[in-house]
Design a protein around this motif. Structure first.
Motif, PDB file in Angstrom:
ATOM      1  N   PRO A  19     -29.391  32.024 -14.901  1.00 14.47           N
ATOM      2  CA  PRO A  19     -29.868  32.408 -16.246  1.00 14.47           C
ATOM      3  C   PRO A  19     -29.244  31.539 -17.328  1.00 14.47           C
ATOM      4  CG  PRO A  19     -28.474  34.139 -15.293  1.00 14.47           C
ATOM      5  CD  PRO A  19     -28.695  33.117 -14.222  1.00 14.47           C
ATOM      6  N   SER A  20     -28.073  30.978 -17.038  1.00  7.74           N
ATOM      7  CA  SER A  20     -27.463  30.011 -17.967  1.00  7.74           C
ATOM      8  C   SER A  20     -26.538  29.094 -17.167  1.00  7.74           C
ATOM      9  CB  SER A  20     -26.645  30.738 -19.046  1.00  7.74           C
ATOM     10  OG  SER A  20     -25.417  31.160 -18.509  1.00  7.74           O
ATOM     11  N   GLU A  22     -23.627  28.218 -17.937  1.00  6.73           N
ATOM     12  CA  GLU A  22     -22.255  28.730 -18.004  1.00  6.73           C
ATOM     13  C   GLU A  22     -21.990  29.723 -16.872  1.00  6.73           C
ATOM     14  OE1 GLU A  22     -24.359  28.732 -20.546  1.00  6.73           O
ATOM     15  OE2 GLU A  22     -23.472  27.407 -22.049  1.00  6.73           O
ATOM     16  N   PHE A  23     -22.955  30.581 -16.634  1.00  3.25           N
ATOM     17  CA  PHE A  23     -22.774  31.556 -15.562  1.00  3.25           C
ATOM     18  C   PHE A  23     -22.735  30.841 -14.209  1.00  3.25           C
ATOM     19  CE2 PHE A  23     -23.952  34.890 -12.533  1.00  3.25           C
ATOM     20  CZ  PHE A  23     -23.049  35.874 -12.893  1.00  3.25           C
ATOM     21  N   ILE A  26     -19.310  29.478 -13.727  1.00  3.14           N
ATOM     22  CA  ILE A  26     -18.346  30.532 -13.363  1.00  3.14           C
ATOM     23  C   ILE A  26     -18.497  30.877 -11.880  1.00  3.14           C
ATOM     24  CG2 ILE A  26     -17.879  33.017 -13.670  1.00  3.14           C
ATOM     25  CD1 ILE A  26     -18.344  32.563 -16.688  1.00  3.14           C
ATOM     26  N   TYR A  27     -19.733  30.939 -11.428  1.00  3.83           N
ATOM     27  CA  TYR A  27     -19.975  31.227 -10.003  1.00  3.83           C
ATOM     28  C   TYR A  27     -19.375  30.106  -9.133  1.00  3.83           C
ATOM     29  CZ  TYR A  27     -22.299  32.226  -5.597  1.00  3.83           C
ATOM     30  OH  TYR A  27     -22.539  32.502  -4.269  1.00  3.83           O
ATOM     31  N   PHE A  56     -20.667  39.749  -8.870  1.00  3.39           N
ATOM     32  CA  PHE A  56     -21.194  38.830  -9.891  1.00  3.39           C
ATOM     33  C   PHE A  56     -22.296  39.484 -10.730  1.00  3.39           C
ATOM     34  CE2 PHE A  56     -18.729  35.731  -7.602  1.00  3.39           C
ATOM     35  CZ  PHE A  56     -18.292  34.883  -8.616  1.00  3.39           C
ATOM     36  N   ILE A  57     -23.029  40.402 -10.136  1.00  5.53           N
ATOM     37  CA  ILE A  57     -24.018  41.142 -10.946  1.00  5.53           C
ATOM     38  C   ILE A  57     -23.283  42.003 -11.981  1.00  5.53           C
ATOM     39  CG2 ILE A  57     -25.734  43.018 -10.879  1.00  5.53           C
ATOM     40  CD1 ILE A  57     -26.889  40.382  -9.944  1.00  5.53           C
ATOM     41  N   PHE A  60     -21.938  39.847 -14.683  1.00  9.28           N
ATOM     42  CA  PHE A  60     -23.009  39.414 -15.594  1.00  9.28           C
ATOM     43  C   PHE A  60     -23.321  40.519 -16.610  1.00  9.28           C
ATOM     44  CE2 PHE A  60     -27.400  38.733 -16.847  1.00  9.28           C
ATOM     45  CZ  PHE A  60     -27.411  37.380 -17.142  1.00  9.28           C
ATOM     46  N   LYS A  61     -23.433  41.740 -16.092  1.00 10.09           N
ATOM     47  CA  LYS A  61     -23.785  42.862 -16.973  1.00 10.09           C
ATOM     48  C   LYS A  61     -22.662  43.202 -17.948  1.00 10.09           C
ATOM     49  CE  LYS A  61     -26.986  45.333 -13.912  1.00 10.09           C
ATOM     50  NZ  LYS A  61     -27.159  46.534 -13.060  1.00 10.09           N
ATOM     51  N   TRP A  63     -20.324  41.149 -19.094  1.00  8.46           N
ATOM     52  CA  TRP A  63     -19.738  39.955 -19.713  1.00  8.46           C
ATOM     53  C   TRP A  63     -19.314  40.194 -21.161  1.00  8.46           C
ATOM     54  CZ3 TRP A  63     -17.235  35.900 -18.479  1.00  8.46           C
ATOM     55  CH2 TRP A  63     -17.093  34.846 -19.374  1.00  8.46           C
ATOM     56  N   ALA A  64     -20.099  41.011 -21.889  1.00  8.35           N
ATOM     57  CA  ALA A  64     -19.778  41.279 -23.299  1.00  8.35           C
ATOM     58  C   ALA A  64     -18.441  41.997 -23.430  1.00  8.35           C
ATOM     59  CB  ALA A  64     -20.884  42.105 -23.942  1.00  8.35           C
ATOM     60  N   PHE A  66     -15.811  41.369 -21.587  1.00 14.38           N
ATOM     61  CA  PHE A  66     -14.707  40.470 -21.251  1.00 14.38           C
ATOM     62  C   PHE A  66     -14.144  39.860 -22.527  1.00 14.38           C
ATOM     63  CE2 PHE A  66     -13.362  36.049 -20.033  1.00 14.38           C
ATOM     64  CZ  PHE A  66     -12.185  36.436 -19.405  1.00 14.38           C
ATOM     65  N   ARG A  67     -12.869  40.178 -22.793  1.00 16.19           N
ATOM     66  CA  ARG A  67     -12.283  39.762 -24.072  1.00 16.19           C
ATOM     67  C   ARG A  67     -11.440  38.494 -23.968  1.00 16.19           C
ATOM     68  NH1 ARG A  67     -13.556  43.946 -27.142  1.00 16.19           N
ATOM     69  NH2 ARG A  67     -13.792  45.972 -26.153  1.00 16.19           N
ATOM     70  N   GLY A  68     -11.345  37.960 -22.801  1.00 12.75           N
ATOM     71  CA  GLY A  68     -10.579  36.730 -22.638  1.00 12.75           C
ATOM     72  C   GLY A  68      -9.080  36.944 -22.618  1.00 12.75           C
TER      73      GLY A  68
ATOM     74  N   LEU B  52     -28.299  36.135  -5.546  1.00 15.57           N
ATOM     75  CA  LEU B  52     -27.823  36.410  -6.903  1.00 15.57           C
ATOM     76  C   LEU B  52     -28.827  35.894  -7.941  1.00 15.57           C
ATOM     77  CD1 LEU B  52     -25.378  37.617  -8.356  1.00 15.57           C
ATOM     78  CD2 LEU B  52     -24.254  35.396  -8.168  1.00 15.57           C
ATOM     79  N   ASP B  63     -30.325  44.130 -19.599  1.00 16.48           N
ATOM     80  CA  ASP B  63     -29.231  43.755 -18.702  1.00 16.48           C
ATOM     81  C   ASP B  63     -28.706  42.367 -19.036  1.00 16.48           C
ATOM     82  OD1 ASP B  63     -29.271  46.089 -17.255  1.00 16.48           O
ATOM     83  OD2 ASP B  63     -30.794  45.357 -15.861  1.00 16.48           O
ATOM     84  N   GLY B  66     -26.019  41.413 -22.513  1.00 14.94           N
ATOM     85  CA  GLY B  66     -24.562  41.335 -22.535  1.00 14.94           C
ATOM     86  C   GLY B  66     -24.061  39.910 -22.397  1.00 14.94           C
ATOM     87  N   TRP B  67     -24.673  39.191 -21.513  1.00 17.44           N
ATOM     88  CA  TRP B  67     -24.256  37.808 -21.275  1.00 17.44           C
ATOM     89  C   TRP B  67     -24.545  36.919 -22.476  1.00 17.44           C
ATOM     90  CZ3 TRP B  67     -21.437  34.855 -18.225  1.00 17.44           C
ATOM     91  CH2 TRP B  67     -21.644  33.490 -18.275  1.00 17.44           C
ATOM     92  N   TRP B  68     -25.762  37.009 -23.005  1.00 18.58           N
ATOM     93  CA  TRP B  68     -26.157  36.106 -24.091  1.00 18.58           C
ATOM     94  C   TRP B  68     -25.421  36.415 -25.398  1.00 18.58           C
ATOM     95  CZ3 TRP B  68     -28.066  31.883 -22.571  1.00 18.58           C
ATOM     96  CH2 TRP B  68     -28.846  31.836 -21.408  1.00 18.58           C
ATOM     97  N   LYS B  70     -22.471  37.111 -25.744  1.00 19.15           N
ATOM     98  CA  LYS B  70     -21.163  36.456 -25.725  1.00 19.15           C
ATOM     99  C   LYS B  70     -21.255  34.996 -26.168  1.00 19.15           C
ATOM    100  CE  LYS B  70     -16.844  36.922 -24.247  1.00 19.15           C
ATOM    101  NZ  LYS B  70     -15.986  38.070 -24.576  1.00 19.15           N
ATOM    102  N   TRP B  71     -22.383  34.394 -25.892  1.00 22.62           N
ATOM    103  CA  TRP B  71     -22.486  32.958 -26.143  1.00 22.62           C
ATOM    104  C   TRP B  71     -23.122  32.615 -27.483  1.00 22.62           C
ATOM    105  CZ3 TRP B  71     -19.674  29.828 -23.297  1.00 22.62           C
ATOM    106  CH2 TRP B  71     -19.272  30.273 -22.037  1.00 22.62           C
TER     107      TRP B  71
END
Lengths: 185, 72
Positions: A19-20, A22-23, A26-27, A56-57, A60-61, A63-64, A66-68, B52, B63, B66-68, B70-71
Motif C-alpha cells: 500500500p506504500s 514505507e510499509f 518496514i516489512y 504486520f496486519i 498496519f492498522k 500505525w497511527a 506508534f509514537r516512535g 500480506l 483500516d 491509520g497508516w496514511w 502517520k505519513w
C-alpha cells in the motif's frame, strides 16, 4: 468469467504491490526477525507464518498509535510477543499441544549441501527443544537478546523489567539453555 | 539417526563470543550465539509477503487510514 477464490492467492510477492513503499521497507527490514521469533515461540512453521502475517496486519492498522518512543523493531516485537502468547494460551485452553516430533524446522537456503541441511535441521530442532524446556521468561529473554539490534534497555522494556534485571537473568538463562542443549546430545 | 554436530564450549574455552569449528563440530559460546546461527539458517517464507499484500489490498479505507494519517 471465473472469479479468484481466497485459496487462489498469488504466491509471487512481486505480483502485488505494498500500500506504500514505507510499509514495504518496514516489512523488508523486520519480517525475518519477527517470523523467527514467532517460529521459536510457537514451534511450528505454519503457525509462525500465520502469526507473522497477523502481526504486520495489526501493525498496519495500529500505525497511527506508534509514537516512535521505541524502534519499529521493538514495537513489532511487542505485537508479536502478545500475539504469540495469546495463541499459546488459547491452545492450552483447548488442550492443543504440539509435540517435539512435529516439524519445527523451516528449510534453509537452496544452495546448501545435504550435510549442511542436515546440520541446520538438527540445530533448529535442538534449539527449539532446549528453548521449549526453559521457563517462558528465559526463552523470551534469550530470543530477544539474540537480536543484536536490540539493546538491553529495549529487551527490558519488552519484558517489563530493567536492563540490570535483564543482565542478571541472562546469566541464569544462558546456563539453563546450555544444560538443556547438552542434554539433547 | 542422531547427527549431533553442535555443542557448547566449556567456560575456560570461552575466549571470545564467536562460534568456532573443530573436527567438523560447530561450537557455541553462548545461547544467543546458537540462536543466531539457527536464525541465520531460517528463511522467511515468501508466501507471507504475498498473503500480506493480498490482505492489505482488500482492506477498507478506514483500516488504511491509520497508516496514511502517520505519513501525511
Amino acid at each position: 468469467m471465473q472469479s479468484e477464490t481466497p485459496n487462489q492467492i498469488a504466491t509471487d510477492p512481486a505480483a502485488l504491490e505494498w500500500p506504500s513503499p514505507e510499509f514495504g521497507a518496514i516489512y523488508d527490514e523486520n519480517a525475518k526477525e519477527v517470523y523467527y521469533l514467532c517460529l521459536r515461540m510457537l514451534g511450528d512453521p505454519a503457525f509462525a507464518e500465520d502469526a507473522t502475517h497477523d502481526v504486520f496486519i495489526k501493525a498496519f492498522k495500529k500505525w497511527a498509535e506508534f509514537r516512535g518512543a521505541s524502534s519499529v523493531r521493538t514495537w513489532l516485537y511487542r505485537i508479536a510477543i502478545n500475539h504469540c502468547k495469546n495463541l499459546v494460551q488459547t491452545w492450552h485452553h483447548r488442550h492443543i499441544i504440539t509435540t517435539d516430533d512435529e516439524v519445527v524446522w523451516q528449510g534453509c537456503s537452496h544452495d546448501s549441501t545435504p550435510l549442511e541441511i542436515l546440520e541446520a535441521k538438527e540445530l533448529g530442532q535442538r534449539i527449539h527443544q532446549a528453548l521449549d524446556a526453559l521457563p517462558e521468561e528465559y526463552r523470551l529473554l534469550l530470543l530477544l537478546v539474540a537480536d543484536e539490534k536490540l539493546s538491553y534497555d529495549e529487551v527490558g522494556a519488552l519484558t517489563d523489567q530493567s536492563a540490570d534485571a535483564v543482565r542478571g537473568k541472562l546469566h541464569r538463562a544462558r546456563k539453563a539453555f546450555a544444560t538443556q542443549f547438552q542434554k539433547l546430545s | 539417526m542422531e547427527h549431533n554436530s553442535h555443542s557448547f564450549r566449556k567456560s575456560n574455552e570461552q575466549q571470545h563470543d564467536s562460534s568456532s569449528q573443530q573436527n567438523g563440530k560447530k561450537q557455541f559460546s553462548t545461547a544467543e550465539e546458537a540462536i543466531r546461527a539457527d536464525a541465520a539458517e531460517v528463511e522467511l517464507p515468501p508466501q507471507i509477503e504475498a498473503r500480506l499484500k493480498q490482505t492489505l489490498s482488500t482492506m477498507t479505507g478506514t483500516d488504511k487510514k491509520g497508516w496514511w494519517r502517520k505519513w501525511f
